[in-house]
Design an enzyme around this catalytic site. Sequence first.
Site, PDB file in Angstrom:
ATOM      1  N   SER A  61       0.856  -1.186   0.000  1.00 35.89           N
ATOM      2  CA  SER A  61       0.000   0.000   0.000  1.00 35.89           C
ATOM      3  C   SER A  61       0.891   1.234   0.000  1.00 35.89           C
ATOM      4  O   SER A  61       1.817   1.341   0.811  1.00 35.89           O
ATOM      5  CB  SER A  61      -0.910   0.003   1.220  1.00 35.89           C
ATOM      6  OG  SER A  61      -1.725   1.151   1.244  1.00 35.89           O
ATOM      7  N   HIS A  98       2.136  12.195  -0.556  1.00 36.34           N
ATOM      8  CA  HIS A  98       1.713  13.588  -0.493  1.00 36.34           C
ATOM      9  C   HIS A  98       2.941  14.446  -0.796  1.00 36.34           C
ATOM     10  O   HIS A  98       3.975  14.327  -0.133  1.00 36.34           O
ATOM     11  CB  HIS A  98       1.144  13.925   0.883  1.00 36.34           C
ATOM     12  CG  HIS A  98      -0.072  13.133   1.230  1.00 36.34           C
ATOM     13  ND1 HIS A  98      -1.299  13.369   0.643  1.00 36.34           N
ATOM     14  CD2 HIS A  98      -0.255  12.092   2.092  1.00 36.34           C
ATOM     15  CE1 HIS A  98      -2.191  12.521   1.136  1.00 36.34           C
ATOM     16  NE2 HIS A  98      -1.591  11.745   2.011  1.00 36.34           N
ATOM     17  N   HIS A 148      -1.986   7.298  -5.004  1.00 35.05           N
ATOM     18  CA  HIS A 148      -2.230   6.103  -4.204  1.00 35.05           C
ATOM     19  C   HIS A 148      -2.087   4.881  -5.095  1.00 35.05           C
ATOM     20  O   HIS A 148      -2.459   4.907  -6.277  1.00 35.05           O
ATOM     21  CB  HIS A 148      -3.647   6.148  -3.612  1.00 35.05           C
ATOM     22  CG  HIS A 148      -4.204   4.794  -3.267  1.00 35.05           C
ATOM     23  ND1 HIS A 148      -5.088   4.131  -4.104  1.00 35.05           N
ATOM     24  CD2 HIS A 148      -3.992   3.979  -2.207  1.00 35.05           C
ATOM     25  CE1 HIS A 148      -5.399   2.958  -3.557  1.00 35.05           C
ATOM     26  NE2 HIS A 148      -4.755   2.851  -2.412  1.00 35.05           N
ATOM     27  N   THR A 198      -1.726  -3.194  -4.273  1.00 33.42           N
ATOM     28  CA  THR A 198      -2.098  -4.497  -4.832  1.00 33.42           C
ATOM     29  C   THR A 198      -2.045  -5.501  -3.692  1.00 33.42           C
ATOM     30  O   THR A 198      -1.233  -5.370  -2.770  1.00 33.42           O
ATOM     31  CB  THR A 198      -1.161  -4.948  -5.975  1.00 33.42           C
ATOM     32  OG1 THR A 198       0.188  -4.996  -5.508  1.00 33.42           O
ATOM     33  CG2 THR A 198      -1.252  -4.009  -7.163  1.00 33.42           C
ATOM     34  N   ARG A 199      -2.888  -6.523  -3.774  1.00 33.66           N
ATOM     35  CA  ARG A 199      -2.991  -7.444  -2.652  1.00 33.66           C
ATOM     36  C   ARG A 199      -3.567  -8.783  -3.093  1.00 33.66           C
ATOM     37  O   ARG A 199      -4.223  -8.894  -4.127  1.00 33.66           O
ATOM     38  CB  ARG A 199      -3.884  -6.859  -1.557  1.00 33.66           C
ATOM     39  CG  ARG A 199      -5.295  -6.566  -2.047  1.00 33.66           C
ATOM     40  CD  ARG A 199      -6.092  -5.745  -1.068  1.00 33.66           C
ATOM     41  NE  ARG A 199      -7.399  -5.376  -1.614  1.00 33.66           N
ATOM     42  CZ  ARG A 199      -7.600  -4.313  -2.401  1.00 33.66           C
ATOM     43  NH1 ARG A 199      -6.588  -3.526  -2.712  1.00 33.66           N
ATOM     44  NH2 ARG A 199      -8.801  -4.049  -2.873  1.00 33.66           N
ATOM     45  N   HIS A 258      -3.433   7.544 -16.958  1.00 29.62           N
ATOM     46  CA  HIS A 258      -4.441   6.584 -17.408  1.00 29.62           C
ATOM     47  C   HIS A 258      -3.916   5.709 -18.541  1.00 29.62           C
ATOM     48  O   HIS A 258      -4.276   4.526 -18.623  1.00 29.62           O
ATOM     49  CB  HIS A 258      -5.707   7.317 -17.838  1.00 29.62           C
ATOM     50  CG  HIS A 258      -6.622   7.644 -16.694  1.00 29.62           C
ATOM     51  ND1 HIS A 258      -7.644   6.800 -16.295  1.00 29.62           N
ATOM     52  CD2 HIS A 258      -6.662   8.704 -15.848  1.00 29.62           C
ATOM     53  CE1 HIS A 258      -8.275   7.331 -15.272  1.00 29.62           C
ATOM     54  NE2 HIS A 258      -7.702   8.494 -14.976  1.00 29.62           N
ATOM     55  N   HIS A 303     -20.478  12.425   0.534  1.00 31.63           N
ATOM     56  CA  HIS A 303     -20.919  13.583   1.325  1.00 31.63           C
ATOM     57  C   HIS A 303     -20.399  14.905   0.756  1.00 31.63           C
ATOM     58  O   HIS A 303     -20.868  15.969   1.150  1.00 31.63           O
ATOM     59  CB  HIS A 303     -20.520  13.413   2.790  1.00 31.63           C
ATOM     60  CG  HIS A 303     -19.045  13.444   3.049  1.00 31.63           C
ATOM     61  ND1 HIS A 303     -18.266  12.313   2.998  1.00 31.63           N
ATOM     62  CD2 HIS A 303     -18.215  14.462   3.356  1.00 31.63           C
ATOM     63  CE1 HIS A 303     -17.019  12.629   3.280  1.00 31.63           C
ATOM     64  NE2 HIS A 303     -16.957  13.934   3.500  1.00 31.63           N
ATOM     65  N   GLY A 321      -7.012  -5.649  13.632  1.00 33.26           N
ATOM     66  CA  GLY A 321      -5.995  -5.467  14.653  1.00 33.26           C
ATOM     67  C   GLY A 321      -4.598  -5.190  14.156  1.00 33.26           C
ATOM     68  O   GLY A 321      -3.623  -5.369  14.893  1.00 33.26           O
ATOM     69  N   ASN A 330      -1.335  -2.875  12.973  1.00 31.96           N
ATOM     70  CA  ASN A 330      -0.726  -1.681  13.532  1.00 31.96           C
ATOM     71  C   ASN A 330      -1.428  -0.418  13.029  1.00 31.96           C
ATOM     72  O   ASN A 330      -1.487  -0.168  11.826  1.00 31.96           O
ATOM     73  CB  ASN A 330       0.758  -1.657  13.141  1.00 31.96           C
ATOM     74  CG  ASN A 330       1.494  -0.460  13.696  1.00 31.96           C
ATOM     75  OD1 ASN A 330       1.360   0.642  13.186  1.00 31.96           O
ATOM     76  ND2 ASN A 330       2.264  -0.683  14.741  1.00 31.96           N
TER      77      ASN A 330
END
Length: 287
Positions: free
Chosen positions: A109, A113, A123, A126-127, A157, A187, A270, A272
């Site tokens: 991940s 900035h 950002h 991959t996982r 893109h 929102h 859970g 870190n």
Amino acid sequence: MTEDFDSRKARAAAWFRDLRDQIVTAFEGLEDHFGTGMPGRFEVSETHRGDDGGGGLMSVMRGGRVFEKVGVNISTVHGVLGARAQKAMAARGVPGMDSDPRFWASGISLVAHMVNPHTPAVHMNTRMFWTPHAWWFGGGADLNPCIEYAEDTAHFHAQMKAACDAHSADYYERFKAWADEYFFVPHRGRARGVGGIFYDDLNTGDWEADFAFTQDVGRAFLPAFLPVTEGRVNTPWTEADREAQLIHRGLYAEYNLVYDRGTKFGLETGHNADAVLMSLPPVAKWT
């Protein structure tokens, strides 16, 4: 499931580690070649999920020449999903959560900035996720400028499209549309950036093909992002530009805290908390 998933898990985890190493080297190279003062360097620390649930590496650079804050984290975690996570998985159609809620997950991940407001935040992740009853891949990358340049958006893109097109003619349009939907901030009634691609629950039945696609998405990241950064890093900027950047970071923070799946999953299982919340900007502003 008859496949040897122990070896496949090891291959996936090793790939995410290798990608992390490539990106860290490239980002420190940017620090060496641009700006003035001391070039930034990553601080690396181990992360843990409980006593026996795995962990990873948190690599964060702060106060660099190019990067105001960037994190490149990897993790490989396992254990038993809690009740809320089981419910969320079951709602997504994952079978067997009520009888055997064990899981294994590994991934990378990244959130950056930037110092210069003309250089977009970015950002990427991959996982791979596994349960005794199912497996899948997910990930993607999206660009988050506070000051948009059409040519930068087009370049980013194009790289994502090339990675998709190498595997399926319909992947780019599908995963671009998914990113547009996923990275929308309800929102605020707007997207958090200019999009990219996003995919999840990818299981075509061919693990090798899906892993190869996920690797290509990871490989596409540096060619997508580095030229944009190199082209904008020396652009003069004003206090008004900085103000726009800080306000946009507020939008980014709102999205990650309220809607992001990865943030919710990491906190609920859970892991870190500092690693999970690495994505938050160092400074932000709200009007």
